[in-house]
Scaffold this motif. Structure first.
Motif, mmCIF file in Angstrom:
data_model
loop_
_atom_site.group_PDB
_atom_site.id
_atom_site.type_symbol
_atom_site.label_atom_id
_atom_site.label_comp_id
_atom_site.label_asym_id
_atom_site.label_seq_id
_atom_site.Cartn_x
_atom_site.Cartn_y
_atom_site.Cartn_z
ATOM 1 N N ALA A 236 29.377 31.477 23.221
ATOM 2 C CA ALA A 236 29.097 30.272 22.129
ATOM 3 C C ALA A 236 29.257 28.338 22.517
ATOM 4 C CB ALA A 236 28.774 30.668 21.369
ATOM 5 N N ASN A 237 29.075 27.584 22.121
ATOM 6 C CA ASN A 237 28.924 26.365 22.645
ATOM 7 C C ASN A 237 29.802 25.840 21.382
ATOM 8 O OD1 ASN A 237 28.116 26.573 25.873
ATOM 9 N ND2 ASN A 237 25.852 26.145 24.689
ATOM 10 N N PRO A 238 30.679 25.283 21.639
ATOM 11 C CA PRO A 238 31.673 24.471 19.946
ATOM 12 C C PRO A 238 30.379 23.037 20.253
ATOM 13 C CG PRO A 238 31.724 23.559 22.496
ATOM 14 C CD PRO A 238 31.856 24.675 22.776
ATOM 15 N N ARG A 239 30.549 22.646 18.183
ATOM 16 C CA ARG A 239 29.357 22.035 17.349
ATOM 17 C C ARG A 239 30.942 21.687 16.352
ATOM 18 N NH1 ARG A 239 27.174 27.109 17.255
ATOM 19 N NH2 ARG A 239 26.725 27.227 14.580
ATOM 20 N N ASP A 240 30.177 20.541 15.646
ATOM 21 C CA ASP A 240 30.907 20.232 15.040
ATOM 22 C C ASP A 240 30.859 20.859 13.326
ATOM 23 O OD1 ASP A 240 31.061 17.516 15.677
ATOM 24 O OD2 ASP A 240 29.549 17.008 15.186
ATOM 25 N N GLY A 241 32.622 21.418 13.600
ATOM 26 C CA GLY A 241 32.122 22.629 12.396
ATOM 27 C C GLY A 241 32.472 24.132 13.274
ATOM 28 N N TYR A 242 32.127 24.002 14.076
ATOM 29 C CA TYR A 242 32.458 25.425 15.007
ATOM 30 C C TYR A 242 33.269 25.570 16.268
ATOM 31 C CZ TYR A 242 30.538 29.682 17.151
ATOM 32 O OH TYR A 242 29.912 30.984 16.688
ATOM 33 N N TRP A 243 34.168 26.613 16.300
ATOM 34 C CA TRP A 243 35.117 26.688 17.232
ATOM 35 C C TRP A 243 34.519 28.004 17.883
ATOM 36 C CZ3 TRP A 243 36.143 24.544 13.145
ATOM 37 C CH2 TRP A 243 36.464 22.608 12.808
ATOM 38 N N SER A 244 34.254 28.419 18.829
ATOM 39 C CA SER A 244 33.757 29.214 19.282
ATOM 40 C C SER A 244 34.942 30.470 19.777
ATOM 41 C CB SER A 244 32.995 29.450 20.527
ATOM 42 O OG SER A 244 33.296 28.578 21.074
ATOM 43 N N ALA A 245 34.444 31.351 20.417
ATOM 44 C CA ALA A 245 36.218 32.514 20.405
ATOM 45 C C ALA A 245 35.975 31.603 22.805
ATOM 46 C CB ALA A 245 35.950 33.608 21.247
ATOM 47 N N GLY A 246 36.645 31.999 23.457
ATOM 48 C CA GLY A 246 36.975 31.585 24.545
ATOM 49 C C GLY A 246 37.229 32.494 25.664
ATOM 50 N N ALA A 247 37.567 32.425 26.571
ATOM 51 C CA ALA A 247 38.195 33.656 27.610
ATOM 52 C C ALA A 247 38.889 35.127 27.298
ATOM 53 C CB ALA A 247 38.220 32.965 28.885
ATOM 54 N N LEU A 248 38.480 36.111 27.301
ATOM 55 C CA LEU A 248 39.307 37.408 26.893
ATOM 56 C C LEU A 248 40.737 37.249 27.679
ATOM 57 C CD1 LEU A 248 39.179 39.920 24.841
ATOM 58 C CD2 LEU A 248 37.752 40.793 26.870
ATOM 59 N N VAL A 249 41.634 37.662 26.770
ATOM 60 C CA VAL A 249 42.461 37.745 27.981
ATOM 61 C C VAL A 249 43.281 39.478 27.114
ATOM 62 C CG1 VAL A 249 45.235 36.310 28.546
ATOM 63 C CG2 VAL A 249 43.291 35.149 27.926
ATOM 64 N N GLU A 250 43.782 40.012 27.905
ATOM 65 C CA GLU A 250 44.580 41.245 28.148
ATOM 66 C C GLU A 250 45.880 41.434 27.648
ATOM 67 O OE1 GLU A 250 45.811 39.575 32.627
ATOM 68 O OE2 GLU A 250 44.006 39.789 31.397
ATOM 69 N N GLY A 251 45.461 42.372 26.274
ATOM 70 C CA GLY A 251 46.799 42.140 25.251
ATOM 71 C C GLY A 251 46.916 40.835 24.390
ATOM 72 N N ASP A 252 45.977 40.279 24.422
ATOM 73 C CA ASP A 252 46.427 39.116 23.433
ATOM 74 C C ASP A 252 44.930 38.877 22.353
ATOM 75 O OD1 ASP A 252 46.386 36.522 21.708
ATOM 76 O OD2 ASP A 252 45.872 35.554 23.909
ATOM 77 N N ALA A 253 45.931 39.479 20.696
ATOM 78 C CA ALA A 253 44.567 39.927 19.906
ATOM 79 C C ALA A 253 44.048 38.226 20.121
ATOM 80 C CB ALA A 253 45.019 40.301 18.955
ATOM 81 N N SER A 254 44.704 37.241 20.107
ATOM 82 C CA SER A 254 43.775 36.065 19.350
ATOM 83 C C SER A 254 42.702 35.609 20.401
ATOM 84 C CB SER A 254 44.927 34.528 19.522
ATOM 85 O OG SER A 254 45.794 34.095 20.857
ATOM 86 N N THR A 255 42.187 36.505 21.685
ATOM 87 C CA THR A 255 41.126 36.656 22.573
ATOM 88 C C THR A 255 40.150 36.867 21.983
ATOM 89 O OG1 THR A 255 41.707 36.846 23.895
ATOM 90 C CG2 THR A 255 42.536 35.290 24.314
ATOM 91 N N GLY A 256 40.458 38.606 21.716
ATOM 92 C CA GLY A 256 39.830 39.766 21.490
ATOM 93 C C GLY A 256 40.357 41.282 21.469
ATOM 94 N N LYS A 257 39.485 41.651 21.079
ATOM 95 C CA LYS A 257 40.444 42.677 20.449
ATOM 96 C C LYS A 257 39.434 44.129 20.293
ATOM 97 C CE LYS A 257 40.325 42.449 15.381
ATOM 98 N NZ LYS A 257 41.506 42.757 14.103
ATOM 99 N N TRP A 258 39.831 45.156 20.465
ATOM 100 C CA TRP A 258 38.880 46.466 20.689
ATOM 101 C C TRP A 258 38.318 47.665 19.719
ATOM 102 C CZ3 TRP A 258 36.197 46.140 25.415
ATOM 103 C CH2 TRP A 258 36.212 45.190 26.406
ATOM 104 N N GLN A 259 37.680 47.442 19.497
ATOM 105 C CA GLN A 259 37.048 48.918 18.175
ATOM 106 C C GLN A 259 36.409 50.023 19.083
ATOM 107 O OE1 GLN A 259 34.233 48.512 15.469
ATOM 108 N NE2 GLN A 259 35.100 50.224 14.049
ATOM 109 N N GLU A 260 37.859 51.149 19.310
ATOM 110 C CA GLU A 260 37.306 52.345 20.018
ATOM 111 C C GLU A 260 35.915 53.141 19.091
ATOM 112 O OE1 GLU A 260 38.280 57.073 21.704
ATOM 113 O OE2 GLU A 260 39.554 55.414 20.931
ATOM 114 N N LEU A 261 34.420 53.095 19.872
ATOM 115 C CA LEU A 261 33.436 54.024 19.295
ATOM 116 C C LEU A 261 33.241 55.365 19.403
ATOM 117 C CD1 LEU A 261 30.856 50.954 20.245
ATOM 118 C CD2 LEU A 261 32.109 51.211 17.964
#
Length: 311
Positions: A236-261
């Motif tokens: 997603a594109n960042p905009r005023d008052g909105y900070w989007s998620a960036g690139a996923l990095v392995e082992g770094d929860a601040s970039t994304g995490k996984w929920q097993e389905l």
């Protein structure tokens, strides 16, 4: 406030338990799985400042800056082409003249870890937009994610050259130098695999770990622009008052995490590698929801002046 949070968590847990009893991974089960307070991780992280001007002059107004995770996509990692464990989307990734078959050349026995294994991967927009909006909204103001329901962001059957032949990433430094972009650690004896080359082949005796590595590779591709793959960026594109998620990095929860389905539906999220109990899928088909962090604040004026984080 504490009581209402407990009620919400209890309702979400009950719905997840009901969903876990489903025989197959379907859209309704996936939608219910998004009601997870642990994965949401809703927090107030700062203050935003806005300049509001009207007939009688201008004033500075503030709004709360919040951060939470959003289930952007469902990432499936499976052995047999055309057999995505998410039943309603299987027709998106059927076999074609350049991607006819799949499966492993091994039975998964520990002594066969020298044999190469293959998995397909699909990244499809998470279907729980309406249910998730209502659930997250009960905590307060919410941020929009990048994923659109049921939109295919990556289908490995359409990415034949890169996914099945590892071109051109087989000659990238990340693929040739040990220790670069690896999931886990050699020193801690918890190395699950390497991110590069980001294709469907790898050496891994544990099928669950191998499937997780493939899911991480697919997530790595779609959360970056300009990659040598056939895909649509999940950004997603960042905009005023909105900070989007960036690139996923392995082992770094601040970039994304996984929920097993599947094969086990969980109501918690983690990064790879993790110590969660691993259940092997009978047909080699696994799926995770990819949750990514977003920050935002409610617009209170015409001009965004900036923000301050509490930490």
């Amino acid at each position: 406030m504490m009581l209402s949070n407990r009620v919400r968590a209890g309702v979400a847990g009950f719905m997840l338990c009901c969903a876990s009893s489903a025989a197959a991974l379907d859209t309704a089960t996936i939608a219910a799985s998004a009601l997870s307070p642990d994965c949401l991780e809703y927090r107030v992280v700062g203050i935003c400042y806005w300049l509001r001007c009207g007939t009688f002059g201008c004033s500075v107004r503030t709004s709360v800056k919040i951060r939470h995770y959003v289930p952007d996509a469902v990432v499936s990692s499976y052995s047999n082409t055309g057999e995505n464990p998410w039943v309603e989307v299987r027709l998106m990734s059927i076999a074609n003249p350049t991607a006819l078959s799949g499966g492993d050349g091994t039975t998964g026995e520990p002594h066969e870890n020298n044999l190469q294994k293959f998995k397909n991967a699909d990244v499809i927009g998470h279907p729980a937009s309406v249910a998730f909006s209502g659930f997250a909204g009960s905590f307060g103001y919410t941020c929009e994610g990048a994923g659109k329901p049921l939109i295919p962001y990556f289908l490995s059957t359409l990415d034949t050259v890169a996914w099945r032949y590892n071109l051109p990433e087989a000659v990238y430094p990340e693929a040739l130098i040990p220790g670069r972009r690896e999931i886990g650690s050699r020193t801690s004896m918890s190395l699950w695999g390497a991110v590069y080359p980001r294709g469907g082949f790898q050496h891994q005796a544990d099928d669950h770990k191998g499937a997780a590595v493939i899911a991480q590779r697919a997530g790595d591709v779609v959360t970056r622009r300009g990659q040598p793959h056939v895909y649509q960026p999940l950004l997603a594109n960042p905009r005023d008052g909105y900070w989007s998620a960036g690139a996923l990095v392995e082992g770094d929860a601040s970039t994304g995490k996984w929920q097993e389905l599947t094969p086990t539906l969980k109501n918690t999220c983690a990064v790879f590698p993790n110590t969660n109990t691993r259940v092997q899928a009978r047909k080699g088909d696994f799926a995770w929801a990819l949750w990514r962090p977003y920050s935002c604040c409610q617009r209170r004026g015409q001009v965004f002046l900036g923000s301050m984080n509490f930490d």
